[in-house]
Write a protein that holds these residues in place. Structure first.
Motif, PDB file in Angstrom:
ATOM      1  N   VAL A   1       1.675   1.638  -2.756  1.00 35.35           N
ATOM      2  CA  VAL A   1       2.925   2.091  -1.963  1.00 35.35           C
ATOM      3  C   VAL A   1       3.692   3.347  -3.191  1.00 35.35           C
ATOM      4  N   THR A   2       3.789   2.905  -4.369  1.00 33.84           N
ATOM      5  CA  THR A   2       4.438   3.794  -5.278  1.00 33.84           C
ATOM      6  C   THR A   2       3.658   4.944  -5.617  1.00 33.84           C
ATOM      7  N   GLU A   3       2.429   4.743  -5.453  1.00 36.97           N
ATOM      8  CA  GLU A   3       1.546   6.067  -5.490  1.00 36.97           C
ATOM      9  C   GLU A   3       1.671   7.042  -4.595  1.00 36.97           C
ATOM     10  N   VAL A   4       1.805   6.376  -3.285  1.00 37.47           N
ATOM     11  CA  VAL A   4       1.990   6.902  -2.074  1.00 37.47           C
ATOM     12  C   VAL A   4       3.357   7.934  -2.180  1.00 37.47           C
ATOM     13  N   PHE A   5       4.441   7.423  -2.711  1.00 35.29           N
ATOM     14  CA  PHE A   5       5.567   8.035  -3.121  1.00 35.29           C
ATOM     15  C   PHE A   5       5.383   9.475  -3.778  1.00 35.29           C
ATOM     16  N   ALA A   6       4.596   9.420  -4.806  1.00 37.52           N
ATOM     17  CA  ALA A   6       4.228  10.518  -5.626  1.00 37.52           C
ATOM     18  C   ALA A   6       3.484  11.584  -4.706  1.00 37.52           C
ATOM     19  N   THR A   7       2.486  11.140  -4.038  1.00 35.46           N
ATOM     20  CA  THR A   7       1.836  12.037  -3.275  1.00 35.46           C
ATOM     21  C   THR A   7       2.237  12.725  -2.125  1.00 35.46           C
ATOM     22  N   SER A   8       3.577  12.012  -1.749  1.00 39.25           N
ATOM     23  CA  SER A   8       4.258  12.651  -0.378  1.00 39.25           C
ATOM     24  C   SER A   8       5.202  13.214  -0.876  1.00 39.25           C
ATOM     25  N   SER A   9       5.719  13.873  -1.948  1.00 40.47           N
ATOM     26  CA  SER A   9       6.787  14.472  -2.381  1.00 40.47           C
ATOM     27  C   SER A   9       7.372  15.556  -1.556  1.00 40.47           C
ATOM     28  N   SER A  10       6.280  16.307  -0.876  1.00 47.54           N
ATOM     29  CA  SER A  10       6.349  17.607   0.207  1.00 47.54           C
ATOM     30  C   SER A  10       7.274  16.924   1.378  1.00 47.54           C
ATOM     31  N   CYS A  11       7.116  15.583   1.559  1.00 47.47           N
ATOM     32  CA  CYS A  11       7.841  15.073   2.804  1.00 47.47           C
ATOM     33  C   CYS A  11       9.451  14.707   2.436  1.00 47.47           C
ATOM     34  N   GLY A  12       9.673  14.445   1.151  1.00 47.50           N
ATOM     35  CA  GLY A  12      10.897  14.327   0.534  1.00 47.50           C
ATOM     36  C   GLY A  12      11.188  12.744   0.963  1.00 47.50           C
ATOM     37  N   ALA A  13       9.914  11.762   1.099  1.00 40.76           N
ATOM     38  CA  ALA A  13      10.084  10.394   1.378  1.00 40.76           C
ATOM     39  C   ALA A  13      10.822   9.488   0.420  1.00 40.76           C
ATOM     40  N   ALA A  14      11.658   8.549   1.117  1.00 40.48           N
ATOM     41  CA  ALA A  14      12.515   7.630   0.173  1.00 40.48           C
ATOM     42  C   ALA A  14      11.805   6.427   0.394  1.00 40.48           C
ATOM     43  N   GLN A  15      11.485   5.886   1.525  1.00 45.32           N
ATOM     44  CA  GLN A  15      10.731   4.818   1.620  1.00 45.32           C
ATOM     45  C   GLN A  15       9.714   4.867   2.531  1.00 45.32           C
ATOM     46  N   CYS A  16       8.546   4.426   2.428  1.00 41.18           N
ATOM     47  CA  CYS A  16       7.242   4.595   3.469  1.00 41.18           C
ATOM     48  C   CYS A  16       6.218   3.614   3.356  1.00 41.18           C
ATOM     49  N   SER A  17       5.619   3.676   4.509  1.00 40.87           N
ATOM     50  CA  SER A  17       4.539   2.753   4.854  1.00 40.87           C
ATOM     51  C   SER A  17       3.335   3.548   5.627  1.00 40.87           C
ATOM     52  N   VAL A  18       2.148   3.138   5.033  1.00 40.92           N
ATOM     53  CA  VAL A  18       1.251   4.230   5.346  1.00 40.92           C
ATOM     54  C   VAL A  18      -0.086   2.986   6.065  1.00 40.92           C
ATOM     55  N   ILE A  19      -0.601   3.539   7.102  1.00 41.57           N
ATOM     56  CA  ILE A  19      -1.717   2.943   7.791  1.00 41.57           C
ATOM     57  C   ILE A  19      -2.910   3.708   8.072  1.00 41.57           C
ATOM     58  N   ALA A  20      -3.846   3.270   8.020  1.00 43.83           N
ATOM     59  CA  ALA A  20      -5.187   4.116   8.522  1.00 43.83           C
ATOM     60  C   ALA A  20      -5.414   3.650   9.741  1.00 43.83           C
ATOM     61  N   LEU A  21      -5.771   5.110  10.737  1.00 48.78           N
ATOM     62  CA  LEU A  21      -5.877   4.928  11.835  1.00 48.78           C
ATOM     63  C   LEU A  21      -6.963   5.848  12.313  1.00 48.78           C
ATOM     64  N   GLU A  22      -7.333   5.592  13.753  1.00 51.28           N
ATOM     65  CA  GLU A  22      -8.394   6.468  14.159  1.00 51.28           C
ATOM     66  C   GLU A  22      -7.880   8.094  13.941  1.00 51.28           C
ATOM     67  N   ALA A  23      -8.937   8.918  13.728  1.00 53.30           N
ATOM     68  CA  ALA A  23      -8.512  10.400  13.600  1.00 53.30           C
ATOM     69  C   ALA A  23      -7.993  11.084  14.864  1.00 53.30           C
ATOM     70  N   SER A  24      -8.605  10.287  16.129  1.00 51.64           N
ATOM     71  CA  SER A  24      -7.993  11.172  17.202  1.00 51.64           C
ATOM     72  C   SER A  24      -6.750  10.670  17.524  1.00 51.64           C
ATOM     73  N   VAL A  25      -5.983   9.537  17.196  1.00 53.89           N
ATOM     74  CA  VAL A  25      -4.685   9.261  17.274  1.00 53.89           C
ATOM     75  C   VAL A  25      -3.805  10.169  16.488  1.00 53.89           C
ATOM     76  N   CYS A  26      -4.069  10.341  15.252  1.00 50.72           N
ATOM     77  CA  CYS A  26      -3.586  11.070  14.391  1.00 50.72           C
ATOM     78  C   CYS A  26      -3.825  12.647  14.655  1.00 50.72           C
ATOM     79  N   ASP A  27      -4.794  13.018  15.362  1.00 51.82           N
ATOM     80  CA  ASP A  27      -4.844  14.426  15.678  1.00 51.82           C
ATOM     81  C   ASP A  27      -4.020  14.710  16.986  1.00 51.82           C
ATOM     82  N   ARG A  28      -3.912  13.650  17.805  1.00 56.27           N
ATOM     83  CA  ARG A  28      -3.077  14.096  18.962  1.00 56.27           C
ATOM     84  C   ARG A  28      -1.580  13.928  18.725  1.00 56.27           C
ATOM     85  N   ALA A  29      -1.142  13.192  17.828  1.00 53.59           N
ATOM     86  CA  ALA A  29       0.325  13.029  17.378  1.00 53.59           C
ATOM     87  C   ALA A  29       0.301  14.347  16.407  1.00 53.59           C
ATOM     88  N   ALA A  30      -0.331  14.900  15.664  1.00 55.35           N
ATOM     89  CA  ALA A  30      -0.024  16.088  15.111  1.00 55.35           C
ATOM     90  C   ALA A  30      -0.019  17.203  15.714  1.00 55.35           C
TER      91      ALA A  30
END
Length: 591
Positions: free
Chosen positions: A153-182
């Motif tokens: 999770v600490t490494e995710v903070f570093a790679t997501s700095s463009s979002c300005g994330a303070a606290q985060c949770s990351v999950i793997a999902l089907e690409a179709s779910v992510c694509d529809r949300a995007a």
């Protein structure tokens, strides 16, 4: 045969660090979403503006305690849905109570969400790495790691700095779910323009009537007029001509008029009228502009007609606020708020006399204060303002904003109320006022701007769409929220309304437009639904200015309010061509 395995992507659920004067704690302490193809480089959704917010709590004294959230987590449920949890906090991020309160939303697609009772998650605790302990998760839930196999999770903070994330949770999902949300949260854009390859015509007007179809990223379309170049076409002899044209979008520059809030554009007897709160004159008086076309309302030097001015004897002294035109029972009225010598705006109504001119002060009947059905004042202990009218399935309603104890520690914040209206006596409610909405979400209630105000509605596709505004009315945080209901429902029943968790317009929606809000709707000369609103030209400005844009309807028939000129019609796609086959000449027709 090997079973097809869908490619995975990654979704990050996070809060942001607040930035004073740019992104306050009430916004930063909300659920944000971002997607990634590799789990390291994330693209924020909704332009990095919050999507899910903690609800404020109504205290016993009827004031609101604003709330935020922290420690967002996401996991998959056994039935295939997803659950998002967070810990509720005070607005500034400090602990809410001695015992943490868990918030829970469920979703199938990260587009629509349902707020659930959190008791089903009692005892759910993440371990130190951010993974959920399967042994203590209820049987109904299947845990998914909130980290990545090769990324803490600490490494995710570093790679997501463009979002300005303070606290985060990351999950793997089907690409179709992510694509529809995007696609949904990324905003619709124009991706193509279509015109017929060839047409037959014998008159120039037949060519001029040919329109283009703009195609959008979600598959929806919209008709656009085309300025065709016909200089090289002869309609006196048969032949085939290849012509060019330029597609024209129904867009207006921002700002259209400076120093005006709460704009309304209204057609009446073949002409167009503009009315607004006139900040340039300290909100004193009601003024009208009139023109033959909508753009003419904003022409340089256009005359403004004062038709209701300051009158201490009649009690019209200050806060001439939010005037709106409405046809009620076949008669034209203006709804507006005004105060006497003592500050305290109240809703009033004024009727146009038969055959009178809108710009003539003598053409209007005496304004009257809107009252309850028993004749008592709409409010005796607060202010009322921003009244609007709507008719759905043949039934009439008024919606307005009400607030008590403004500017004190007992400030209730402004609330939306609705009541049935009688077209025969619109100055008197036909039913009791019913509370429709309070500013509980962080985008409605931040830094003391506790607002639900400026309602306005339209009916389309069997639904009522009621927009309203929250945040600072003359600041960058002003936003437009949305309530929807079925057209045939009893709209005085709060249970029939759905309140959108996320604003449909904010200062993140269109670059260069800050604090868009207090909008109205009108249908233009092309029968396009348009939204008029006020906003700021800079994040630190408090000069309200007006804008207009087209309301688009997406592939599902839902309205989209943030389609900027560039996204509505990509200039690079505006040039089009077609072949015109002249088959029956004008000479032949005359003969």
């Amino acid at each position: 045969m090997e079973r097809y395995a869908e490619k995975q992507k990654y979704l990050m659920i996070y809060t942001r660090e607040p930035v004073a004067g740019e992104y306050p704690a009430a916004l930063a302490g909300s659920i944000h979403l971002a997607v990634s193809g590799d789990g390291r480089h994330f693209e924020p959704l909704n332009r990095n503006y919050g999507i899910l917010f903690a609800r404020g709590k109504v205290r016993e004294d009827d004031t609101i305690a604003p709330k935020a959230l922290r420690n967002p987590r996401c996991f998959r449920m056994a039935d295939g849905r997803f659950a998002i949890t967070a810990t509720r906090t005070q607005e500034d991020g400090s602990p809410d109570t001695e015992t943490d309160i868990t918030l829970l939303w469920t979703t199938e697609d990260f587009i629509t969400f349902r707020e659930e009772e959190a008791e089903m998650l009692d005892g759910l605790k993440p371990d130190g790495r951010g993974d959920f302990d399967r042994e203590i998760v209820p049987e109904a839930l299947t845990a998914v790691s909130s980290g990545l196999a090769d990324c803490s999770v600490t490494e995710v903070f570093a790679t997501s700095s463009s979002c300005g994330a303070a606290q985060c949770s990351v999950i793997a999902l089907e690409a179709s779910v992510c694509d529809r949300a995007a696609l949904h949260w990324g905003g619709i854009i124009c991706v193509g323009v279509r015109v017929p390859a060839q047409i037959t015509a014998s008159l120039a007007d037949e060519v001029r009537s040919v329109e283009a179809q703009a195609v959008y990223s979600d598959g929806s379309t919209a008709a656009k007029p085309v300025d065709w170049e016909l200089d090289g076409v002869s309609f006196d002899r048969e032949g085939t001509y290849r012509i060019r044209g330029r597609v024209r979008g129904a867009q207006y520059r921002f700002p259209l008029a400076r120093g005006y809030g709460d704009p309304v554009i209204f057609p009446w007897e073949g002409r167009w009228y503009f009315i607004a709160t006139n900040d340039n004159l300290n909100d004193i008086g009601l003024y009208l502009r009139v023109a033959d076309e909508v753009p003419g309302l904003f022409a340089e030097g256009i005359q403004e007609h004062l038709f209701l001015g300051l009158d201490e004897e009649k009690g019209f002294v200050q806060t001439f606020w939010a005037p709106e035109f409405h046809v009620i029972g076949g008669e034209l009225y203006i709804l507006f708020a005004v105060s006497g010598t003592k500050w305290g705006p109240q809703c009033h109504l004024m009727k146009l006399k038969k055959g009178a001119s809108l710009t003539d002060p003598e053409g209007w009947e005496q304004p009257v204060r809107v009252c309850r059905r028993d004749g008592s004042p709409l409010s005796e202990d607060g202010i009322t303002l921003d009244m609007t009218y709507l008719n759905a399935a043949g039934r009439s309603y008024f919606v307005w904003s009400y607030r008590r104890n403004i500017g004190t520690a007992m400030d209730t914040g402004s609330m939306l109320f609705i009541a049935a209206a009688d077209e025969r006596e619109p100055w008197k409610l036909a039913g009791d006022p019913v509370l429709l909405s309070r500013p509980l979400y962080g985008w409605e209630n931040m830094e003391g701007t506790i607002n639900n105000e400026g309602p306005n509605a339209f009916v389309c596709g069997g639904k009522v769409y009621l927009t309203y505004s929250g945040g600072a009315a003359n600041g960058y945080s002003y936003v437009v929220g949305l309530l929807t209901a079925d057209e045939t429902a009893d709209l005085t029943d709060p249970a029939v309304w759905r309140k959108r968790e996320t604003p449909v317009l904010s200062y993140y929606s269109v670059p260069g437009e800050f604090g868009p809000g207090h909008n109205s709707f009108f249908t233009d000369e092309r029968r396009e639904l348009m939204i008029a609103y006020h906003g700021e030209t800079a994040i630190d400005s408090d000069l309200r200015s007006d804008g207009i844009r087209r309301v688009h309807f997406d592939i599902h028939g839902e309205p989209v309010f943030d389609l900027s000129a560039e996204r509505d019609l990509d200039p690079a796609l505006a040039q089009v061509e077609l072949c015109v086959q002249v088959t029956e000449t004008r000479t032949a027709k005359r003969g």
